[in-house]
Scaffold this motif. Structure first.
Motif, PDB file in Angstrom:
ATOM      1  N   ALA A  68       0.838  -1.204   0.000  1.00  0.00           N
ATOM      2  CA  ALA A  68       0.000   0.000   0.000  1.00  0.00           C
ATOM      3  C   ALA A  68       0.875   1.258   0.000  1.00  0.00           C
ATOM      4  O   ALA A  68       0.633   2.215  -0.741  1.00  0.00           O
ATOM      5  N   ASN A  69       1.932   1.223   0.819  1.00  0.00           N
ATOM      6  CA  ASN A  69       2.837   2.376   0.893  1.00  0.00           C
ATOM      7  C   ASN A  69       3.574   2.582  -0.433  1.00  0.00           C
ATOM      8  O   ASN A  69       3.782   3.709  -0.881  1.00  0.00           O
TER       9      ASN A  69
ATOM     10  N   LYS B  16       1.409   4.460  -2.775  1.00  0.00           N
ATOM     11  CA  LYS B  16       1.356   5.889  -2.450  1.00  0.00           C
ATOM     12  C   LYS B  16       2.542   6.618  -3.080  1.00  0.00           C
ATOM     13  O   LYS B  16       2.389   7.678  -3.682  1.00  0.00           O
TER      14      LYS B  16
ATOM     15  N   LEU C 112      -4.415   8.728  -2.695  1.00  0.00           N
ATOM     16  CA  LEU C 112      -4.805   7.982  -1.492  1.00  0.00           C
ATOM     17  C   LEU C 112      -6.245   7.482  -1.558  1.00  0.00           C
ATOM     18  O   LEU C 112      -6.575   6.446  -0.993  1.00  0.00           O
TER      19      LEU C 112
ATOM     20  N   ILE D  96      -6.285   3.910  -2.779  1.00  0.00           N
ATOM     21  CA  ILE D  96      -5.509   2.880  -2.086  1.00  0.00           C
ATOM     22  C   ILE D  96      -6.270   2.387  -0.852  1.00  0.00           C
ATOM     23  O   ILE D  96      -6.623   3.185   0.020  1.00  0.00           O
TER      24      ILE D  96
ATOM     25  N   PRO E 290      -5.786  -0.454   2.024  1.00  0.00           N
ATOM     26  CA  PRO E 290      -5.157  -1.609   2.678  1.00  0.00           C
ATOM     27  C   PRO E 290      -6.231  -2.422   3.417  1.00  0.00           C
ATOM     28  O   PRO E 290      -7.020  -1.850   4.168  1.00  0.00           O
TER      29      PRO E 290
ATOM     30  N   GLN F 192       9.395  12.544  -3.419  1.00  0.00           N
ATOM     31  CA  GLN F 192       7.958  12.701  -3.198  1.00  0.00           C
ATOM     32  C   GLN F 192       7.673  13.550  -1.957  1.00  0.00           C
ATOM     33  O   GLN F 192       6.828  14.441  -1.987  1.00  0.00           O
TER      34      GLN F 192
ATOM     35  N   TRP G 169       5.511  16.900  -2.011  1.00  0.00           N
ATOM     36  CA  TRP G 169       4.258  17.047  -1.270  1.00  0.00           C
ATOM     37  C   TRP G 169       4.266  18.301  -0.400  1.00  0.00           C
ATOM     38  O   TRP G 169       3.235  18.723   0.100  1.00  0.00           O
TER      39      TRP G 169
ATOM     40  N   PRO H  84      11.036   4.959   2.672  1.00  0.00           N
ATOM     41  CA  PRO H  84       9.575   5.019   2.604  1.00  0.00           C
ATOM     42  C   PRO H  84       8.888   4.535   3.878  1.00  0.00           C
ATOM     43  O   PRO H  84       7.798   5.005   4.199  1.00  0.00           O
TER      44      PRO H  84
ATOM     45  N   LEU I 254      -0.022   5.470   6.074  1.00  0.00           N
ATOM     46  CA  LEU I 254       0.437   4.292   5.327  1.00  0.00           C
ATOM     47  C   LEU I 254       1.900   3.989   5.610  1.00  0.00           C
ATOM     48  O   LEU I 254       2.309   2.829   5.689  1.00  0.00           O
ATOM     49  N   GLU I 255       2.707   5.050   5.767  1.00  0.00           N
ATOM     50  CA  GLU I 255       4.130   4.862   6.061  1.00  0.00           C
ATOM     51  C   GLU I 255       4.310   4.099   7.378  1.00  0.00           C
ATOM     52  O   GLU I 255       5.099   3.158   7.455  1.00  0.00           O
TER      53      GLU I 255
ATOM     54  N   LEU J  98       2.050   2.288   8.900  1.00  0.00           N
ATOM     55  CA  LEU J  98       1.482   0.945   8.773  1.00  0.00           C
ATOM     56  C   LEU J  98       2.578  -0.007   8.262  1.00  0.00           C
ATOM     57  O   LEU J  98       2.769  -1.110   8.784  1.00  0.00           O
ATOM     58  N   ALA J  99       3.312   0.450   7.248  1.00  0.00           N
ATOM     59  CA  ALA J  99       4.410  -0.369   6.700  1.00  0.00           C
ATOM     60  C   ALA J  99       5.539  -0.517   7.722  1.00  0.00           C
ATOM     61  O   ALA J  99       6.164  -1.578   7.829  1.00  0.00           O
TER      62      ALA J  99
END
Lengths: 470, 244
Positions: free
Chosen positions: A405-406, A409, A415, A418, A420, B29, B33, B197, B228-229, B231-232
């Protein structure tokens, strides 16, 4: 040894191996595709050599990072259509023990093999050992890409071990080499075997530049930069060296005039010394054009007529999970295995080829078990930037679904697209299906063990066959 | 006025293994951003280090490629990188790049590959390969997660500070519990993954350092949604805890 002689050690090992396979299937622990080989191999380490020697047509062995399962299946289907009984490690269990198990499956308890010809898919690391034991008279080297590097150390190690093997082949052996891969050409340049070069001469399906997944374009012989007159897939193409002047050798079998029909099939013309042959390949994508070309070259090396080759390839259905279409609750689902950067890039190319972007909901399932590669960093070498435009929502699951998922991104996917999901594949699958409108299409892209797990779920629900039944 | 930053990617064509390119993507990125214009300049063999690089990145490579790179980095080019680090440029190096930023790397066979001495550290080929998920605790960056895959063993010398202490995994050499090295704004480590990431706090520190290298007055970076970052990050952390 003649066919009628009795070898007690061989017989004992065949019986022991067969019993193990039956026992595993009886207790429901899976297909029992590799463990019987392990048992038999312990009893008689000469088993493979002895059984191979009994095959009247001999054997062909296929090695390479990508496409070896599909290529061996194409070859096996062609041989069957040619009325030969084939001994084949069809379930993709491609280490020595898996091959032993496949041979056992077609042997009598007395140690006699029932079959005309062996078709062997060889794991990259197991290839030298399998060549030594089986002594195939045709060997195919498909390609070398970065795969699960944590399993093998580095690409160099594999290339060097292969080079050693091909340097010791006899001139009677036919070595079919994908000449679009400069590494394979360099390591087979001095082989005593009869080398047959295959590759693409294709005007339309070319890449502008090397994808990120490709290794540095550096000459394997002199270290200077490599250039391409045409680049087709990853680092495969019509290459030449700007330093020492090496270039792609002339091709004995060349595929061209390729027409890719999205996620359905493709057509191509194979030009060989005996003329040009137009054929349809029943599976989609440029990578399958390479696989079909290799299988045709093998079949010709064994003297199979062209009409048998073309009719078999037209009707070819792919190996389990490689690309598969299923109907589930009134939805059309395409399942495509993704196991390394180059394979993943080609699947993305196929899914976006006709419309220019991803249009259907897609779930990507990434595990990091041994067979997947424990290192998920390969996801960063896949060009997911292709998915940034488009309307298809992207769902992720698997043990490393969060990494996936990351990754999306950072590829620039908004987003809002996406999602998860739970790392439990069955739960995520059900949640995903709820997001696909009835009557619509969807894609499922699993890594290797995620694919096995998913197929188990689908098999339990009666949607697909268990893979060892195929 | 739009702020700008230049990322110098050392040997991107030759040394980019195990997804190291993801680090460059993350820097670019996260700059974009925030409205910072990030340019990436690849610096290959035979090409001089351009002026005005704010953040250097140098990834890992295969043996064959590391030999050619070691030759190229000797002399003026290595000197230019060392001077940039002394002037406060940010730098992230991983595996092969990290080794050549120390005093050098001694392979199993063949001559010692000379390094440029940004880190007071020395690396030698080891007998086994360390492969697996890694978690480290760093005094400056707290928890960092990555994936190691190396047979080279690095030993820090003198006052050289480690990036952190190994919590799960092997680190620099499997013996002293250290992982990586840090000197001024330069970091070396064995963390693939890709690293940045899923460690956005480290990415932002590199960006902030790069901006301070270019501009005299720099505000703190605007916070981003890092759901999300992390989460990973948590995902990798739990894998490093449970792996055998």
């Amino acid at each position: 040894m003649t066919k009628s002689s009795f070898d007690p050690r061989l017989a004992l090992s065949v019986v022991g191996g067969k019993l193990t396979g039956t026992a595993i299937r009886l207790v429901g622990r899976g297909g029992g595709t590799a463990a019987p080989g392990l048992v038999a191999d312990k009893v008689d380490t000469g088993l493979l050599t002895k059984l191979s020697a009994q095959l009247p047509q001999g054997a062909v062995l296929v090695a390479g990072t990508n496409g070896k399962t599909t290529t061996t299946r194409m070859i096996a289907d062609i041989f069957q259509a040619n009325s030969w009984q084939v001994v084949h490690n069809r379930s993709g269990s491609n280490l020595v023990r898996g091959v032993v198990a496949a041979y056992l499956g077609q042997s009598t308890p007395g140690g006699h093999i029932r079959g005309d010809i062996g078709v062997i898919e060889a794991d990259e690391a197991a290839m030298p050992e399998l060549v030594r034991r089986i002594q195939p008279q045709v060997i195919v080297l498909n390609n070398l890409f970065r795969d699960q590097l944590d399993r093998y150390g580095e690409l160099d190690t594999i290339a060097k071990s292969w080079q050693k093997v091909v340097a010791q082949l006899s001139p009677e052996v036919t070595l079919i080499v994908n000449a679009d891969d400069q590494t394979l050409v360099a390591l087979t340049d001095n082989t005593p075997a009869t080398r047959i070069c295959i590759g693409l001469n294709e005007a339309h399906h070319r890449l502008e530049s090397l994808p990120h997944a490709a290794d540095a374009a550096v000459c394997r012989v002199c270290g200077a930069d490599l250039e391409y007159r045409a680049l087709y897939l990853s680092h495969l193409g019509e290459w030449y060296c700007t330093g020492c002047g090496r270039e792609r050798p002339s091709l004995a079998f060349a595929a061209g005039d390729i027409a890719l029909h999205g996620d359905r099939n493709s057509e191509m013309t194979v030009t060989a010394t005996d003329g040009a042959h137009r054929l349809t390949v029943g599976v989609p994508g440029l990578y399958n054009a390479y696989n079909a070309l290799a299988s045709a070259a093998v079949a010709r090396a064994f003297g199979v007529p062209w009409d048998v080759i073309t009719s078999t390839l037209t009707g070819f259905q792919s190996a389990f999970g490689r690309i598969e279409r299923i109907q589930y609750q009134n939805r059309s689902i395409t399942l495509a295995l993704v196991k390394n950067p180059t394979g993943f890039n080609e699947v993305l190319r196929m899914l976006t080829a006709e419309t220019g972007a991803l249009r259907h909901p897609t779930i990507i399932c990434i595990n990091d078990l041994d067979a997947d590669g424990r290192d998920v960093s390969w996801l960063w070498d896949v060009d997911f930037e292709l998915l940034a435009e488009g309307t298809g929502d992207l769902f992720t699951t698997g043990i490393r679904g969060a990494d996936m998922a990351n990754r999306l991104k950072y590829a620039g996917v908004p987003l809002t697209r996406i999602h998860p999901l739970s790392d439990d594949l069955a739960a995520a699958f059900d949640a995903f299906i709820q997001q696909v409108p009835e009557g619509a299409s969807a894609y499922i892209l699993p890594s290797y063990t995620a694919m096995l797990r998913l197929r188990k779920t689908l098999a339990d629900r009666g949607i697909v066959q268990e893979f060892w039944e195929q | 006025m739009t702020m700008q930053i230049t990322i110098g990617w050392l040997y991107g064509a030759k040394m980019n293994i195990y997804g190291d390119r993801g680090n460059v993507v993350a820097l670019q990125q996260r700059a974009r951003w925030r409205g910072v214009d990030a340019q990436v300049q690849e610096i290959g063999i035979g090409e001089p280090v351009p002026a005005g690089i704010d953040i250097f990145f140098w990834g890992g490579g295969q043996d064959q490629e590391q030999v050619a790179v070691a030759k190229d980095i000797a002399g003026a080019k290595g000197e230019a990188i060392r001077e940039a680090v002394e002037r406060g440029a940010a730098l992230l190096s991983i595996c092969g790049g990290y080794q050549l930023l120390g005093h050098g790397y001694q392979p199993h066979d063949g001559e010692m590959l000379g390094g440029i001495g940004v880190f007071d550290a020395i690396s030698t080929a080891g007998p086994t390969r360390f492969i697996g998920n890694v978690t480290i605790e760093s005094p400056r960056f707290n928890t960092l997660v990555g994936f190691e895959n190396h047979s080279g063993l690095t030993t820090l010398q003198g006052d050289c500070q480690p990036l952190g202490k190994v919590v799960h995994g092997h680190g620099n050499n499997g013996r002293d519990g250290t992982e990586g090295a840090i000197y001024k704004n330069a970091i070396g480590c064995y963390l693939h993954g890709a690293l940045l990431p899923k460690n956005p706090h480290l990415t932002d520190w590199l960006l902030q350092s790069g901006l301070r290298h270019r501009y005299t007055e720099v505000d703190d970076l605007t916070p981003l949604d890092d759901a999300l970052e992390f989460l990973a990050h948590e995902n990798a952390l739990s894998r490093s805890r449970t792996q055998t």
